[in-house]
Design a protein around this motif. Structure first.
Motif, short mmCIF file in Angstrom:
data_model
loop_
_atom_site.label_atom_id
_atom_site.label_comp_id
_atom_site.label_asym_id
_atom_site.label_seq_id
_atom_site.Cartn_x
_atom_site.Cartn_y
_atom_site.Cartn_z
N ASP A 33 0.82 -1.21 0.00
CA ASP A 33 0.00 0.00 0.00
C ASP A 33 0.86 1.27 0.00
OD1 ASP A 33 -2.49 1.22 0.03
OD2 ASP A 33 -2.29 1.65 2.16
N GLY A 34 2.18 1.11 0.05
CA GLY A 34 3.08 2.25 0.13
C GLY A 34 3.33 2.91 -1.20
N ALA A 35 4.54 2.81 -1.69
CA ALA A 35 4.93 3.54 -2.89
C ALA A 35 4.50 2.86 -4.18
CB ALA A 35 6.44 3.73 -2.90
N ALA A 36 4.58 1.52 -4.20
CA ALA A 36 4.38 0.83 -5.47
C ALA A 36 2.93 0.80 -5.92
CB ALA A 36 4.91 -0.60 -5.37
N ALA A 37 2.01 1.14 -5.02
CA ALA A 37 0.59 1.04 -5.37
C ALA A 37 0.02 2.36 -5.87
CB ALA A 37 -0.19 0.55 -4.16
N ARG A 150 11.56 -0.09 -7.49
CA ARG A 150 10.22 -0.69 -7.55
C ARG A 150 10.30 -2.21 -7.76
NH1 ARG A 150 7.91 3.60 -11.57
NH2 ARG A 150 7.37 5.28 -10.14
N THR A 151 11.21 -2.61 -8.63
CA THR A 151 11.37 -4.04 -8.90
C THR A 151 11.78 -4.75 -7.61
OG1 THR A 151 12.07 -3.50 -11.14
CG2 THR A 151 12.55 -5.73 -10.36
N SER A 152 12.72 -4.14 -6.91
CA SER A 152 13.18 -4.72 -5.64
C SER A 152 12.03 -4.80 -4.65
CB SER A 152 14.30 -3.87 -5.05
OG SER A 152 15.39 -3.84 -5.93
N HIS A 153 11.22 -3.77 -4.63
CA HIS A 153 10.08 -3.73 -3.72
C HIS A 153 9.12 -4.88 -4.01
CE1 HIS A 153 6.02 -2.18 -2.58
NE2 HIS A 153 6.67 -1.83 -1.49
N VAL A 172 13.18 -8.54 6.19
CA VAL A 172 12.58 -8.16 4.90
C VAL A 172 11.73 -6.90 5.05
CG1 VAL A 172 10.95 -8.87 3.09
CG2 VAL A 172 12.60 -10.51 3.99
N GLU A 173 10.97 -6.86 6.14
CA GLU A 173 10.12 -5.68 6.36
C GLU A 173 10.95 -4.41 6.51
OE1 GLU A 173 6.06 -7.51 8.36
OE2 GLU A 173 7.53 -6.50 9.63
N LYS A 174 12.08 -4.55 7.16
CA LYS A 174 12.98 -3.39 7.34
C LYS A 174 13.48 -2.90 5.98
CE LYS A 174 17.24 -1.98 9.67
NZ LYS A 174 18.43 -2.45 10.41
N GLU A 175 13.83 -3.87 5.14
CA GLU A 175 14.32 -3.50 3.81
C GLU A 175 13.21 -2.89 2.96
OE1 GLU A 175 17.13 -3.18 2.72
OE2 GLU A 175 16.95 -3.09 0.53
N ARG A 177 10.70 -1.17 4.08
CA ARG A 177 10.48 0.20 4.57
C ARG A 177 11.54 1.16 3.99
NH1 ARG A 177 8.58 -2.19 9.42
NH2 ARG A 177 10.68 -2.43 10.24
N ARG A 178 12.76 0.66 3.94
CA ARG A 178 13.83 1.50 3.38
C ARG A 178 13.55 1.79 1.90
NH1 ARG A 178 17.94 1.54 0.28
NH2 ARG A 178 17.67 -0.62 -0.37
N LEU A 179 13.09 0.76 1.19
CA LEU A 179 12.83 0.93 -0.24
C LEU A 179 11.67 1.89 -0.50
CD1 LEU A 179 13.26 -2.59 -1.87
CD2 LEU A 179 14.42 -0.48 -2.49
N ILE A 180 10.65 1.78 0.33
CA ILE A 180 9.52 2.70 0.16
C ILE A 180 9.97 4.14 0.33
CG2 ILE A 180 7.35 3.47 1.23
CD1 ILE A 180 6.68 0.55 1.75
N GLY A 181 10.82 4.35 1.33
CA GLY A 181 11.37 5.71 1.54
C GLY A 181 12.16 6.17 0.33
N GLU A 182 12.95 5.26 -0.22
CA GLU A 182 13.78 5.61 -1.38
C GLU A 182 12.90 5.91 -2.60
OE1 GLU A 182 16.93 2.85 -2.20
OE2 GLU A 182 17.01 3.44 -4.31
N ILE A 183 11.86 5.08 -2.79
CA ILE A 183 10.96 5.28 -3.93
C ILE A 183 10.26 6.63 -3.83
CG2 ILE A 183 8.78 4.48 -4.95
CD1 ILE A 183 9.76 1.60 -4.36
N GLU A 184 9.79 6.95 -2.64
CA GLU A 184 9.10 8.24 -2.46
C GLU A 184 10.04 9.41 -2.71
OE1 GLU A 184 7.46 7.88 1.44
OE2 GLU A 184 5.60 6.97 0.72
#
Lengths: 238, 157
Positions: A33-37, A150-153, A172-175, A177-184
């Motif tokens: 529900d974060g960045a990729a959606a 996004r692919t990593s996410h 995995v959840e920690k990673e 969260r980091r990716l969502i921050g990076e995507i945003e």
């Protein structure tokens, strides 16, 4: 352990196809529900306008940021500023900032040149600076980094579905969260850059004619335009 | 008449064709001065008229040495009259001359030589020339001439 190993390899294997999800657990949906959606918003941010001020029909694939700074000597800074802003709005522009003697606007890049051509009509241009900055490489780099993130996410979401080990889930959840921050962050940068490309910045500092003389007594002297000194109630006495 | 003089006169006459001013002066006014300086390049011209109540009407054509446009001259004139001379702007309007050329009109109030007056000025940018129509009168009689002069501005050519 294999899951953690895969996690470490994620940034380098973004091109691999993720395993099809067999189920949709709540924890994966929570992160999805974060960045990729948000494809619509992201697509809008990525649709960098390509504009060539000298040729509206240009099909250039370059992304260029146009900016201009002017100083103009005018009889009335307030009135000239208002006219400048009004004209910018008729060209589809909008106000960025305004003070007593300075007005900054953004206009569609295709109208940048038209606005610059309007400026000499406001008064005497005493300084001008026009810049064109090619940001194509930056845009390309941001897009690639965004695609990779996004692919990593997506892959992490798949991995999350496959594990039941608490330690691995937390990692995995920690990673994620980091990716969502990076995507945003990347989306924000791309959106900001696309805005700069689509809308050129034009800033004009207006200087009153009377402010160019030294002291108020000088401002009471005759106009520098001789014909103006020949009109007015006083001139009927001659 | 020598050939040189004849050429000079012809040139002056031809120049007057583009430099002469014409305005249908309102019937309340009497033209007291009207001239064209055909030897100035481009030619200069001037019309002055006075009403019985001493309202004064004047039409002038000045050489534009700076290649300014209407907006600029309009602002420069307003700045000079308001900020330098202390006039008070009462109203402004857009006008057109007989050929459809756009002009800007302003009406001011001002106290001059102890007398409260009103002053109308309408400026046109005619390429190489700046054309100006002016009306001034004591404040109490100004308005009775205003409408007729504004109608006359539309006949300027």
């Amino acid at each position: 352990m294999m899951l953690l190993l895969a996690l470490a390899m994620l940034p380098g294997c973004a091109s691999q196809v993720a395993a099809k999800r067999q189920r949709a657990p709540e924890r994966a949906a929570r992160f999805a529900d974060g960045a990729a959606a948000r494809p619509a918003a992201v697509l809008a941010a990525e649709s960098v306008a390509l504009a060539d001020p000298d040729n509206e029909d240009a099909t250039s694939d370059r992304s260029v940021v146009y900016e201009a700074d002017y100083q103009i000597l005018v009889p009335s800074a307030r009135e000239a500023g208002a006219r400048f802003l009004e004209h910018a709005k008729t060209l589809g522009g909008r106000l960025s900032s305004r003070s007593l003697s300075r007005v900054e606007v953004r206009v569609p890049a295709a109208r940048f040149q038209a606005l610059l051509e309007f400026l000499p009509g406001l008064g005497r241009v005493v300084a001008e600076s026009v810049r064109a900055t090619d940001v194509t490489d930056t845009v390309t780099d941001l897009r690639l980094r965004l695609q990779t993130a996004r692919t990593s996410h997506t892959r992490l979401l798949s991995l999350l579905d496959k594990t039941s080990n608490v330690e691995e889930i937390l990692a995995v959840e920690k990673e994620i969260r980091r990716l969502i921050g990076e995507i945003e962050q990347l989306e924000g940068q791309l959106k900001n850059l696309s805005e700069q490309v689509a809308y050129s910045r034009v800033a004009v500092a207006f200087r009153n004619l009377k402010n160019t003389t030294s002291g108020s007594p000088a401002a009471r002297g005759p106009s520098r335009f001789w014909w103006i000194n020949r009109v007015g109630v006083e001139s009927f006495d001659d | 008449m020598t050939r040189a003089t004849a050429i000079l006169v012809c040139t002056a006459v031809l120049s007057c064709g583009t430099g002469c001013l014409h305005l249908d002066v309102p019937r309340d006014f009497l033209v007291v001065s009207s001239w064209t300086d055909a030897f100035e390049v481009p030619p200069a011209a001037h019309i002055a008229a006075v009403a019985a109540d001493e309202a004064q009407l004047r039409v002038s054509s000045f050489r534009d040495d700076w290649d300014g446009n209407l907006d600029y001259w309009y602002q420069a004139l307003e700045h000079d009259l308001v900020d330098r001379r202390g006039y008070t702007l009462l109203q402004r309007a857009d006008r057109q001359d007989a050929k459809g050329l756009s002009g800007r009109e302003m009406v001011f109030s001002v106290t001059h030589a102890g007398i409260s007056k009103k002053y109308l000025v309408c400026v046109f940018d005619a390429g190489q020339r700046i054309r100006v129509v002016e009306l001034t009168a004591a404040a109490e009689v100004f308005d009775r001439h205003l409408e007729a002069v504004q109608a006359a501005i539309a006949t300027l050519r």
